[in-house]
Write a protein that holds these residues in place. Structure first.
Motif, PDB file in Angstrom:
ATOM      1  N   ALA A 222      33.807  -5.730 -13.824  1.00  0.00           N
ATOM      2  CA  ALA A 222      32.515  -5.460 -13.189  1.00  0.00           C
ATOM      3  C   ALA A 222      32.222  -3.965 -13.162  1.00  0.00           C
ATOM      4  CB  ALA A 222      32.495  -6.022 -11.766  1.00  0.00           C
ATOM      5  N   ARG A 223      33.203  -3.168 -12.796  1.00  0.00           N
ATOM      6  CA  ARG A 223      32.971  -1.716 -12.743  1.00  0.00           C
ATOM      7  C   ARG A 223      32.746  -1.144 -14.132  1.00  0.00           C
ATOM      8  NH1 ARG A 223      36.372   2.986  -9.628  1.00  0.00           N
ATOM      9  NH2 ARG A 223      35.049   4.687 -10.348  1.00  0.00           N
TER      10      ARG A 223
ATOM     11  N   GLY B 115      17.741  -0.746  -8.166  1.00  0.00           N
ATOM     12  CA  GLY B 115      19.122  -0.558  -7.761  1.00  0.00           C
ATOM     13  C   GLY B 115      20.037  -1.424  -8.595  1.00  0.00           C
ATOM     14  N   MET B 116      21.313  -1.070  -8.575  1.00  0.00           N
ATOM     15  CA  MET B 116      22.295  -1.799  -9.352  1.00  0.00           C
ATOM     16  C   MET B 116      23.646  -1.633  -8.678  1.00  0.00           C
ATOM     17  SD  MET B 116      22.753  -1.445 -13.457  1.00  0.00           S
ATOM     18  CE  MET B 116      24.106  -0.304 -13.588  1.00  0.00           C
ATOM     19  N   GLY B 117      24.510  -2.623  -8.780  1.00  0.00           N
ATOM     20  CA  GLY B 117      25.828  -2.523  -8.185  1.00  0.00           C
ATOM     21  C   GLY B 117      26.795  -3.496  -8.821  1.00  0.00           C
TER      22      GLY B 117
ATOM     23  N   ILE C  36      31.458  -9.316 -10.891  1.00  0.00           N
ATOM     24  CA  ILE C  36      30.032  -9.551 -10.631  1.00  0.00           C
ATOM     25  C   ILE C  36      29.261  -8.234 -10.723  1.00  0.00           C
ATOM     26  CG2 ILE C  36      28.331 -10.279  -8.897  1.00  0.00           C
ATOM     27  CD1 ILE C  36      29.936 -12.621 -10.014  1.00  0.00           C
ATOM     28  N   VAL C  37      28.135  -8.256 -11.420  1.00  0.00           N
ATOM     29  CA  VAL C  37      27.204  -7.130 -11.482  1.00  0.00           C
ATOM     30  C   VAL C  37      25.887  -7.630 -10.920  1.00  0.00           C
ATOM     31  CG1 VAL C  37      26.045  -5.463 -12.987  1.00  0.00           C
ATOM     32  CG2 VAL C  37      28.345  -6.241 -13.542  1.00  0.00           C
ATOM     33  N   THR C  38      25.227  -6.807 -10.099  1.00  0.00           N
ATOM     34  CA  THR C  38      23.967  -7.232  -9.487  1.00  0.00           C
ATOM     35  C   THR C  38      22.886  -6.184  -9.716  1.00  0.00           C
ATOM     36  OG1 THR C  38      22.943  -8.103  -7.481  1.00  0.00           O
ATOM     37  CG2 THR C  38      24.502  -6.308  -7.188  1.00  0.00           C
TER      38      THR C  38
ATOM     39  N   GLN D 236      24.962 -11.478 -11.777  1.00  0.00           N
ATOM     40  CA  GLN D 236      25.514 -12.034 -13.005  1.00  0.00           C
ATOM     41  C   GLN D 236      27.008 -11.791 -13.098  1.00  0.00           C
ATOM     42  OE1 GLN D 236      23.107 -10.485 -16.322  1.00  0.00           O
ATOM     43  NE2 GLN D 236      22.426 -12.592 -16.542  1.00  0.00           N
ATOM     44  N   HIS D 237      27.692 -12.777 -13.650  1.00  0.00           N
ATOM     45  CA  HIS D 237      29.094 -12.624 -13.991  1.00  0.00           C
ATOM     46  C   HIS D 237      29.156 -11.774 -15.257  1.00  0.00           C
ATOM     47  CE1 HIS D 237      33.142 -13.742 -15.358  1.00  0.00           C
ATOM     48  NE2 HIS D 237      33.372 -13.980 -14.076  1.00  0.00           N
TER      49      HIS D 237
END
Length: 153
Positions: free
Chosen positions: A48-49, A88-90, A96-98, A113-114
């Protein structure tokens, strides 16, 4: 069981972020530069990172090619999510990425999203009429990379 043996040097090489390589019809456009913090081998990161950090690089590069009347939006493949203005994003370790924003009608939107399902389209949209300048989220996101991105909240 894996019987492959790696040397210390090979282990260190495998710890470094993959290199970026792109070819464009106009060599001055689309050139992606990787911030020093991402180019360093910073240890083990979750998928994710890694996805979050590399998306920031692409968003910032895309925005750098826009004029003052346009801002970046993101489309998602494989569903009816459509296009959202990125606000925004995280990420949520490990996978998981959002994305936060608003759709073209102005409705508040969040996409989660995965990393294995991550397929995004960056699109230039005209800035909103009621705002004096286009928003540039990529530069704010890049500042997060410079501060290590380890906010635990």
């Amino acid at each position: 069981m894996n019987d492959q043996i790696s040397t210390t040097a090979e282990a260190h090489e495998n710890d470094v972020m993959p290199r970026i390589h792109e070819v464009h019809s106009d060599p001055e456009k689309g050139r992606v530069s990787v911030p020093p913090r991402l180019a360093e081998g910073t240890g083990r990161k979750s998928p994710a990172r890694w996805a979050y950090e590399r998306l920031i690089v692409y968003i910032q590069n895309f925005e750098s090619q826009l004029d003052a009347e346009h801002e970046v939006a993101m489309g998602f493949t494989g569903g009816d999510a459509g296009v959202i203005r990125i606000e925004g994003m995280g990420y949520f370790d490990p996978d998981i990425v959002t994305f936060y924003g608003s759709d073209l009608g102005g409705a508040k939107t969040q996409v989660i999203q995965h990393v294995t399902q991550l397929n995004v389209l960056l699109r230039a949209l005209p800035k909103q009429i009621d705002q004096p300048v286009a928003h540039r989220i990529g530069f704010r996101l890049a500042r997060d990379l410079d501060t290590d991105g380890t906010d635990e909240t």
